[in-house]
Design an enzyme around this catalytic site. Structure first.
Site, PDB file in Angstrom:
ATOM      1  N   SER A 178      -5.794  16.964   2.882  1.00 27.09           N
ATOM      2  CA  SER A 178      -5.990  17.115   4.492  1.00 27.09           C
ATOM      3  C   SER A 178      -6.708  17.709   5.230  1.00 27.09           C
ATOM      4  O   SER A 178      -7.034  16.939   6.029  1.00 27.09           O
ATOM      5  CB  SER A 178      -4.124  17.323   4.418  1.00 27.09           C
ATOM      6  OG  SER A 178      -4.100  18.611   4.630  1.00 27.09           O
TER       7      SER A 178
ATOM      8  N   ALA B 222      -5.594   3.141   9.653  1.00 27.52           N
ATOM      9  CA  ALA B 222      -4.861   4.479   8.493  1.00 27.52           C
ATOM     10  C   ALA B 222      -3.216   4.090   8.447  1.00 27.52           C
ATOM     11  O   ALA B 222      -2.834   4.456   9.049  1.00 27.52           O
ATOM     12  CB  ALA B 222      -5.728   5.507   8.727  1.00 27.52           C
ATOM     13  N   LYS B 223      -2.935   4.050   7.046  1.00 25.35           N
ATOM     14  CA  LYS B 223      -1.703   4.091   6.773  1.00 25.35           C
ATOM     15  C   LYS B 223      -1.595   5.240   5.149  1.00 25.35           C
ATOM     16  O   LYS B 223      -2.838   5.027   4.753  1.00 25.35           O
ATOM     17  CB  LYS B 223      -1.422   3.009   7.105  1.00 25.35           C
ATOM     18  CG  LYS B 223      -1.942   2.368   5.530  1.00 25.35           C
ATOM     19  CD  LYS B 223      -0.761   0.799   5.401  1.00 25.35           C
ATOM     20  CE  LYS B 223      -1.635   0.046   4.451  1.00 25.35           C
ATOM     21  NZ  LYS B 223      -1.694  -1.945   4.635  1.00 25.35           N
ATOM     22  N   GLY B 224      -1.018   5.481   5.335  1.00 23.25           N
ATOM     23  CA  GLY B 224      -0.591   6.404   3.902  1.00 23.25           C
ATOM     24  C   GLY B 224      -0.863   5.617   2.709  1.00 23.25           C
ATOM     25  O   GLY B 224      -0.392   4.365   2.086  1.00 23.25           O
TER      26      GLY B 224
ATOM     27  N   GLU C 131       1.114   7.774  -3.287  1.00 19.54           N
ATOM     28  CA  GLU C 131       2.289   8.421  -4.598  1.00 19.54           C
ATOM     29  C   GLU C 131       2.168   6.136  -4.883  1.00 19.54           C
ATOM     30  O   GLU C 131       3.256   6.774  -5.411  1.00 19.54           O
ATOM     31  CB  GLU C 131       3.194   8.940  -3.537  1.00 19.54           C
ATOM     32  CG  GLU C 131       4.531   8.350  -2.282  1.00 19.54           C
ATOM     33  CD  GLU C 131       5.310   9.059  -1.628  1.00 19.54           C
ATOM     34  OE1 GLU C 131       5.484  10.610  -1.404  1.00 19.54           O
ATOM     35  OE2 GLU C 131       6.279   8.587  -2.115  1.00 19.54           O
TER      36      GLU C 131
END
Ligand SMILES: Cc1cc2nc3c(=O)[nH]c(=O)nc-3n(C[C@H](O)[C@H](O)[C@H](O)COP(=O)(O)OP(=O)(O)OC[C@H]3O[C@@H](n4cnc5c(N)ncnc54)[C@H](O)[C@@H]3O)c2cc1C
Lengths: 770, 265
Positions: free
Chosen positions: A494, A720-722, A725
């Site tokens: 990050s 953007a998105k996550g 996982e």
């Protein structure tokens, strides 16, 4: 839809922490030893469930170098528990112990050898109580009850909002008391009527194993008191959440609790929320000197693990394989304390039925206390458990109906924008297109030989957690920029992504941007680092902070240039005046303050409004396919192909996205094939690195393809998105489906160890009768 | 856990080392087993006698009819040493697969054997190659065949005051295959199937039981997996139930024998 390529964002920049970490120069909590620091060792319970009759400390205090032995009785003036949802977790066991390995006393000494010797000298007298070692035993009518107290659950709005059904957590406080820590139910439509009319009804039951996240760095904390302030350096993912627990324990204002987090040696969810910080802090509080507590791997496993699960699923389908109704019953074995398991349960409930059109749904979820190591967050948050049930159920249906597993998913996946949870954000992804990418790649290299099988599985997770973020951007007189964020660099990269974003937004070289993170006294507020949120949500706050800095710079430039602010054009690291002069940010600051000094502070905030009003902030896609080959004589499963889709909207750093995606897939492979914590009696058989088997390089698939998909459909900066996982969540299910195809038999329990597969192939019972 | 305090001796000759050994003053080579056992509190010696500075313990050489390997030689060196590759290919092959890179770099062949851990690759191979183990104490020296060295889990023919000095392998060396079934750090089953210099065959089954078992056969076709499995003593653990271990042992014996037969065709 495609995304615009940019100057810095979207480039595979080199990680900021690369050299530091590779050369060993990076600072972790274990490297922090303040002057006058004492060392602590935890005395742990040797029983699964027992009343504490007495703790004899004199022999320990006689060990040279031992300064103090802290027990629960020393904490009378404090709030002696923690837990952000249910404050049930005793810092040091009070009256009774609820699991083997539970902290009973803390020995503080001048050095770690003395602390260890002291810990061995502490004598605890117990009266054994009957133990409930698994969820089935804990739910039995005559089960021993772990918690007699009513702790009062948190009414935190954000918690109830992350469950699909609003309302406070029900921690089973209505008599008669049970071991159910928490329940979550979710339903719509009329499941029974739909099942009655279904062409076929498919039912199966699965078991997801008890896992350990295996961050390379175990839990560590260093605590010190000065005057009336507490300073804790710790291996915590969420320093601000830990701060809240610590402030409650010591009745301190939040501003007098400083939690600082250096680099983390991995987290994977296992370092979210409070762990050993209270232990180190009560030690420091008693002796009034800094106290350092360093755990080994075994102690870390007894601190947190992932919830194991037993799930039953029944689904009704029409003749074309369309889902008519689904019913799930989820039981999580959450261990001795609730920690974050209520939220894991809520997420398991939301995620188990998959990103499909499900007209009728009923999910019953229970998180159950057992006399085992407490479970909490783990990468995927209930999704891997639920997906194993839902996605193997779908493949069973496909087989019964004679439909291809990819085709049955095609017929059921929600279209882009479609609702998965009523009233929540529609899916911000094109799942059908993602599925085709996986299917094509698998098909291209498939080997149709006996003993081989292909498996696919899909998940979508309501991710991002609760949207509360702040960021501060400080522009310096030389044009360089300091970014303050409360999010934690835990290996995911990050620090580099936030630097890329600021370089992009302000038009400055990335080398001129420094990112300072995770210090409740020195960085800005951040709710959590988890649920794949940093790039998206912290990104939005940082983007707004950059805009704020630019706005301030524009005002200042207008003042010194005596021109209307609108006449100034925005450029890279500069403002351009109407007559074409470039005014560098640093010069504007120097001129405005005078004397080559000063700085401009841009502030960005994010909350539940505007584009982040609808929950979840974004959906995280998990779309994977595997091909396996099985040795029928030994049951060994070999992964030939691994295909994943990283549907991240916009890849800030494509290499980092791929790394996260494959890391997640590989961790999922661990739970699918190798990993499982095994209890035999009160304690674990394999709480160590040699016997708890994690994936190795040699286990990786021959063909690995991580397809990074950018459609700009996320809520975050540049669409953007996550990520990070998603690929873990469906892995267990995909492997189980592939093994089913290869063997013609349906596995119901992970990990698929060689012996399990051998027994499956040969129709042998899971264990032999004695 | 914390390593308890101890004294460290660093002799440079075998004689010095022998004079320092006692019941609670133990040999210390790579420490990969010893230090872990000390950390876990299983043993608490007052002194460690470090063997790493004794040059002869680090030697690999041949004298006409034998390959001689110092007890202190690391797995890594055995895996890559030209003399070992030339004369004892099976040992080199097995050594390449021992544990992990760190264990191979740090751990010694002598430490592996003397620890008596049942799941040793080395023990299985040395029995197949009919190695002799050289032991010494202050009173003198003796030589024990590998077949007679391993008495039980963590129990060997070595006396507490003895040092293993060298491993001696008769040349020409038996050749064949080494197969192991391994899912965790150490093998579940290891099978060495070799053609002995005399022309008959030996199959050694290690790791699965308390000690390796073996049988000699006039022809490779006569290898009897069921009979050999019957001689092992597998116990259920995380890597498999007793039933499963017996099954894979049989599979691996059969596969090793088949591979050996194939290699001779
Ligand atoms: C994670 C892990 C994985 C492993 N995997 C494998 C595997 O796959 N296959 C396998 O075969 N082995 C495996 N091993 C075992 C490994 O080979 C041994 O740990 C190593 O060879 C021991 O050598 P050392 O020099 O470190 O011994 P040390 O730890 O120094 O000593 C071990 C014991 O031997 C004694 N000792 C040492 N040298 C002598 C000597 N010359 N004379 C008398 N006594 C002596 C010591 O006193 C001690 O009791 C593994 C070990 C670990 C830790």
């Amino acid at each position: 839809m495609s995304v615009e390529r940019r100057r810095v964002a979207g480039q595979a920049v080199q990680r900021r922490d690369l050299f530091e970490k590779v050369t060993g120069a990076a600072t972790y909590t274990v490297d922090v030893t303040p002057p006058g620091c004492l060392h602590a060792k935890v005395v742990r319970s040797s029983r699964a469930h027992a009343r504490i009759l007495g703790i004899e400390t004199s022999a320990a205090l006689a060990v040279p170098g031992v300064i103090a032995v802290v027990t629960a009785s020393d904490l009378a003036a404090l709030f002696p528990r923690f837990g952000h949802i249910i404050p049930d977790h005793a810092i040091l066991a009070m009256e009774k112990v609820r699991y083997y390995g539970e902290p009973v006393a803390l020995v503080v000494a001048e050095n770690i050898v003395a602390a260890s010797d002291g810990a061995e000298a502490v004598q605890v007298r117990y009266e054994d109580l009957p133990a409930a070692m698994d969820a089935e035993a804990a739910l039995a009518p005559d089960a021993p009850i772990l918690h007699d107290d009513d702790y009062g659950a948190s009414g935190d709005e954000s918690f109830s909002e992350m469950a699909a059904t609003p309302g406070l957590p029900d921690h089973g406080d209505s008599p008669p008391r049970t071991n159910v820590a928490h329940t979550v139910d979710l339903s719509w439509g009329d499941v029974d009527a739909a099942l009655a009319q279904a062409h076929i009804v498919v039912e199966n039951r699965v078991h997801y194993p008890m896992l350990y996240a295996y961050a390379m760095e175990p839990y560590n904390a260093v605590a010190s008191f000065t005057e009336d302030s507490l300073h804790v350096v710790s291996s915590a993912q969420h320093p601000f959440m830990v701060r809240t627990d610590l402030a409650r324990i010591f009745s301190l204002p939040l501003s007098r609790v400083r939690v600082q987090v250096p680099y983390l040696g991995g987290g994977y969810g296992s370092k979210s929320y409070t762990k050993i910080e209270p232990l180190a802090a009560v030690g420091a509080w008693v002796v009034r000197q800094p106290v350092k507590l360093v755990l080994d791997v075994e102690e870390a496993i007894y601190t947190t693990r992932a919830d194991s699960a037993a799930i039953t699923v029944r689904s009704g389908f029409d003749a074309e394989g369309r889902i008519l109704a689904r019913a799930f019953d989820i039981v999580l074995d959450s261990g001795a304390y609730a920690d974050n398991s209520p939220l894991v349960l809520a997420k398991a409930v939301n995620r188990c039925f998959g990103p499909y059109r499900v007209p009728n749904l009923r999910v019953r979820g229970r998180s159950v206390y057992t006399n085992t190591s407490p479970a909490s967050s783990y990468r995927g948050f209930g999704a891997p458990q639920g997906a194993l049930a839902g996605e193997t159920n779908l493949d069973r249906a496909a087989a019964q109906l004679g439909i291809d597993p990819v085709e049955i998913r095609r017929r059921n996946l929600v279209p882009p924008g479609g609702e998965i949870l009523p009233g929540k954000r529609g899916i911000d992804a094109d799942l059908p297109a993602d599925l085709e990418l996986v299917a094509e790649s698998l098909q291209r290299d498939a080997r149709t030989v006996p003993g081989h099988g292909i498996g696919v599985a899909c998940t979508a997770s309501d991710a991002g957690a609760y949207p509360i973020s702040t960021a501060i951007v400080r522009v310096q007189t030389d044009g360089s920029v300091t970014v303050l964020s409360g999010s934690t660099e835990m290996g995911q990269g990050s620090r580099s992504v936030l630097a890329q974003l600021v370089a992009e937004e302000l038009g400055v070289p990335i080398e001129a941007v420094d990112v300072v993170q995770s210090d409740t006294a020195m960085s800005s507020y951040e709710r959590t680092t988890g649920a794949s949120r940093t790039t998206t949500l912290v990104g939005l706050a940082v983007q707004r902070a950059c805009a704020d800095a630019r706005a301030k710079l524009t005002e200042m430039a207008a003042e010194i240039e005596q021109c209307p602010p609108e006449s100034l054009a925005q450029g890279d690291g500069v403002l351009e005046s109407a007559d074409g002069r470039k005014l560098a940010f640093g010069d504007i600051i120097s001129r405005w303050f005078g004397g080559d000094a000063g700085e401009v502070t841009g502030v960005g905030t994010l909350r539940r409004d505007g584009r982040t009003q609808k929950m979840p902030p974004f959906w995280e896609v998990g779309m994977v396919g595997v091909e396996v080959g099985i040795d029928p004589e030994t049951g060994v499963v070999r992964v030939d192909q691994l295909v994943t889709v990283a549907d991240v909207g916009f890849a800030f750093n494509p290499k980092a996205v791929e790394g996260q995606d494959l890391g997640a897939a590989t961790q999922g492979l661990g739970g699918a094939l190798f990993e499982e914590l095994v209890y035999d009696g009160p304690q674990l058989v394999n709480p160590n690195m040699v016997e708890y088997r994690v994936p190795r390089m040699t286990d990786l698939a021959d063909k690995i393809e991580s397809i990074v998909v950018e459609r700009g459909d996320g809520v975050g900066p540049y669409g953007a998105k996550g990520g990070g996982e998603g690929a873990l969540n469906p892995m267990g299910a995909a492997v189980a489906n592939a093994v089913a195809m290869a063997t013609g038999k349906w596995p119901s329990r992970l990990p698929l160890t060689p012996e399990r597969v051998w027994r499956l192939v040969n129709d042998l019972p899971e264990v032999d009768a004695e | 856990m914390v390593l308890p305090p101890f004294a460290l001796h660093r002799p440079t000759t075998t004689a010095q080392a022998l004079s320092l050994l006692a019941e609670d003053s133990v040999p210390y080579s790579g420490g990969t087993e010893l230090l872990l056992a000390m950390r876990m509190g299983l043993i608490r010696p007052t002194a460690l006698v470090d063997l790493k500075r004794i040059p002869e313990m680090q030697e690999i050489r041949t004298d006409r009819s034998r390959l001689l390997i110092g007890a202190g030689v690391s797995h890594d060196r055995l895996a890559t040493d030209p003399l070992v590759e030339q004369h004892a290919r099976l040992l080199a092959a097995a050594e390449r697969e021992v544990g992990n890179a760190r264990v191979r770099a740090q751990g010694s062949i002598g430490g592996n054997i003397c620890f008596g851990e049942p799941r040793s690759d080395v023990a299985t191979v040395l029995i197949a190659l009919e190695a002799e183990l050289g032991l010494a104490n202050s009173a003198g020296e003796r030589s024990v065949p590998a077949e007679e060295f391993f008495l039980g889990p963590y129990w060997t023919a070595r006396d507490a005051t003895e040092l293993l000095t060298a491993i001696s392998i008769p040349l020409p060396c038996a050749e064949g295959v080494y197969l192991k079934f391994q899912t965790v750090e150490r093998p579940t089953v290891a099978v060495a199937a070799v053609r002995r210099p005399g022309g008959d065959y030996r199959v050694v089954v290690g790791a699965v039981g308390e000690v390796p078992v073996w049988a000699d056969y006039p022809g490779v076709g006569e290898v009897d997996p069921v009979d050999l499995v019957g001689r092992t003593s597998p116990v259920s653990d995380l890597t498999g139930s007793e039933r499963y271990k017996r099954h894979v042992t049989e599979v691996y014996i059969r596969r090793a024998a088949e591979l050996l037969a194939e290699s001779e065709r």
